[in-house]
Design an enzyme around this catalytic site. Structure first.
Site, PDB file in Angstrom:
ATOM      1  N   ASP A 166      -3.889 -15.026  -3.724  1.00  0.00           N
ATOM      2  CA  ASP A 166      -3.878 -15.277  -2.292  1.00  0.00           C
ATOM      3  C   ASP A 166      -5.321 -15.340  -1.804  1.00  0.00           C
ATOM      4  OD1 ASP A 166      -4.799 -12.712  -1.739  1.00  0.00           O
ATOM      5  OD2 ASP A 166      -2.848 -11.923  -1.184  1.00  0.00           O
ATOM      6  N   ASP A 169      -6.420 -18.702   5.540  1.00  0.00           N
ATOM      7  CA  ASP A 169      -5.673 -18.832   6.789  1.00  0.00           C
ATOM      8  C   ASP A 169      -5.901 -17.620   7.674  1.00  0.00           C
ATOM      9  OD1 ASP A 169      -4.259 -17.064   5.068  1.00  0.00           O
ATOM     10  OD2 ASP A 169      -2.454 -17.347   6.259  1.00  0.00           O
ATOM     11  N   GLN A 215       1.538 -21.489   9.536  1.00  0.00           N
ATOM     12  CA  GLN A 215       1.471 -20.392  10.494  1.00  0.00           C
ATOM     13  C   GLN A 215       2.139 -20.831  11.800  1.00  0.00           C
ATOM     14  OE1 GLN A 215       0.753 -17.350   9.971  1.00  0.00           O
ATOM     15  NE2 GLN A 215      -0.540 -17.272   8.148  1.00  0.00           N
ATOM     16  N   GLY A 230       2.756 -15.193   7.875  1.00  0.00           N
ATOM     17  CA  GLY A 230       2.835 -14.646   9.224  1.00  0.00           C
ATOM     18  C   GLY A 230       4.208 -14.205   9.671  1.00  0.00           C
ATOM     19  N   ASP A 280       6.906 -12.856  -3.025  1.00  0.00           N
ATOM     20  CA  ASP A 280       6.114 -11.789  -3.642  1.00  0.00           C
ATOM     21  C   ASP A 280       6.045 -10.604  -2.703  1.00  0.00           C
ATOM     22  OD1 ASP A 280       3.039 -11.303  -2.454  1.00  0.00           O
ATOM     23  OD2 ASP A 280       4.060 -13.096  -1.734  1.00  0.00           O
ATOM     24  N   CYS A 292      21.710  -1.766 -14.348  1.00  0.00           N
ATOM     25  CA  CYS A 292      20.382  -2.303 -14.674  1.00  0.00           C
ATOM     26  C   CYS A 292      20.152  -2.278 -16.182  1.00  0.00           C
ATOM     27  CB  CYS A 292      19.305  -1.483 -13.957  1.00  0.00           C
ATOM     28  SG  CYS A 292      17.629  -2.102 -14.227  1.00  0.00           S
ATOM     29  N   CYS A 320      17.037  -2.390 -17.571  1.00  0.00           N
ATOM     30  CA  CYS A 320      15.624  -2.109 -17.837  1.00  0.00           C
ATOM     31  C   CYS A 320      15.455  -0.945 -18.805  1.00  0.00           C
ATOM     32  CB  CYS A 320      14.864  -1.835 -16.529  1.00  0.00           C
ATOM     33  SG  CYS A 320      15.051  -0.154 -15.876  1.00  0.00           S
ATOM     34  N   CYS A 342      16.317   2.539 -17.258  1.00  0.00           N
ATOM     35  CA  CYS A 342      17.738   2.844 -17.094  1.00  0.00           C
ATOM     36  C   CYS A 342      18.454   3.022 -18.431  1.00  0.00           C
ATOM     37  CB  CYS A 342      18.417   1.767 -16.253  1.00  0.00           C
ATOM     38  SG  CYS A 342      17.929   1.844 -14.516  1.00  0.00           S
TER      39      CYS A 342
END
Length: 374
Positions: free
Chosen positions: A96, A150, A193, A220, A270, A308, A310, A313
């Site tokens: 970003d 931005d 924006q 935004g 994200d 889950c 993963c 878990c």
């Protein structure tokens, strides 16, 4: 000229209009819709690249221009061979622009047409970000996807301020495109924006689309506004974005917001949320949030989420993870972070399947019934 980033639409859900696609990048393909873990300082907090690939199954991660510019410095990252080499991550990376971080500094920054002068949150030293400088930094970092510089308006903002800010963002995007040299290696995305004013969102989208960038983001929103306002602007803005390019919604990471984004036609999201709440002892599960540090889990020998797949878990109980968190053991944060990240990447894997099956609306309804306990 060959573009670094291209989008391929594979299927549109007949039930909802949600998109299933692929974003092609120099470091591999990204199956969409997708959740992207955030590695602000060239690391997803407490996770190794191997864990992100093998356990979380992350396809792309984010890093932050502002933070890496301040520490260790973009020239050092460039010397290391760019972010991919620096952090040993061979899949796509998005950086970003640092816009959100700079504008969240409040009194520590001054905005002008040229750019932003700001004081470092680390040591108070003075710096300046211009569109040209941000392009220089992001090119040095070597990400696959670069975001244009931005201005992110605070919520709420007046119409006058929002319009002035949005139009400046467009002018900065024009300067970013002019300064962007590595077109065949890095794709530059524009950020729509306009705050919570639909006419400004429309103007921003039209002016940025005219630049013919390889992708576009909605910025935004998800900045503290009520959920109804978030959904209203999301559903209004997304159809304004090109159908043949990636659509990215910035800063969204709760299961309900990810599902609403997919329903609206967004491809990429994200957020720092999964690792941030992990550090507070909170897990995301298919039945809502589990605050594992609470006493009720002291003798709970079940996994965080029985649904889950993963590593956490499959191997550890809520009671053990609670003990780790209460004892301030690093492993507790690592196990929760891994789980939360995988929970979201797995959710989006399911979303992709349901879009292909023209069944996303039914799936979302069922998910909400379980998640909210209705």
């Amino acid at each position: 000229m060959k573009q670094a980033i291209t989008y391929e639409l594979l299927h549109t859900c007949k039930q909802t209009g949600a998109r299933r696609g692929v974003v092609h990048t120099p470091h591999g393909d990204i199956q969409t819709p997708i959740f992207m873990p955030v590695g602000t300082q060239a690391t997803v907090k407490s996770m190794t690249p191997e864990e992100l690939k093998e356990e979380v199954k992350a396809q792309i991660i984010l890093s932050n221009t502002y933070h890496l510019y301040l520490r260790p410095g973009h020239e050092i990252v460039k010397e290391a061979g760019g972010l991919h080499s620096f952090m040993r991550w061979d899949r796509p990376i998005l950086t970003d622009s640092g816009g959100f971080q700079v504008f969240s500094l409040g009194e520590l920054r001054t905005i002008s047409e040229e750019g932003v002068i700001f004081k470092s949150h680390l040591d108070g030293s003075k710096h300046e970000f211009t569109p040209e400088k941000v392009m220089e930094i992001e090119e040095a970092l070597g990400s696959d996807i670069m975001m244009a510089f931005d201005e992110c308006c605070p919520y709420p903002s007046t119409y006058e301020y929002t319009k002035q800010s949005m139009e400046r963002t467009t002018r900065w995007a024009i300067r970013c495109k002019a300064a962007h040299k590595t077109v065949e290696k890095q794709g530059l995305f524009g950020i729509i924006q306009g705050g919570f004013y639909k006419d400004l969102r429309k103007q921003s989208a039209e002016e940025l689309i005219a630049l013919d960038l390889p992708g576009y983001a909605i910025g935004g929103i998800s900045v503290g506004e009520p959920k109804e306002e978030f959904l209203d602007i999301l559903r209004y803005t997304t159809p304004l974005m090109p159908k043949d390019k990636p659509r990215y919604l910035m800063g969204v990471g709760t299961p309900d917001y990810l599902l609403e984004a997919a329903l609206a036609g967004i491809d990429m999201c994200d957020c720092v949320l999964p690792t941030r709440i992990a550090r507070n002892g909170t897990a995301m599960t298919s039945r809502g949030k589990v605050v594992v540090r609470n006493a009720t889990y002291e003798r709970d020998w079940s996994p965080l989420d029985p649904e889950c797949d993963c590593y956490t878990c499959k191997n550890y109980t809520r009671g053990y993870i609670r003990h780790l968190v209460k004892a301030n053991e690093i492993l507790g944060i690592r196990l929760l972070s891994l789980h939360n990240l995988r929970f979201l990447t797995k959710l989006m894997e399911r979303v992709r399947i349901e879009i292909e099956n023209d069944n996303l609306g039914n799936f979302v309804k069922e998910f909400y019934q379980k998640y909210y306990g209705e």
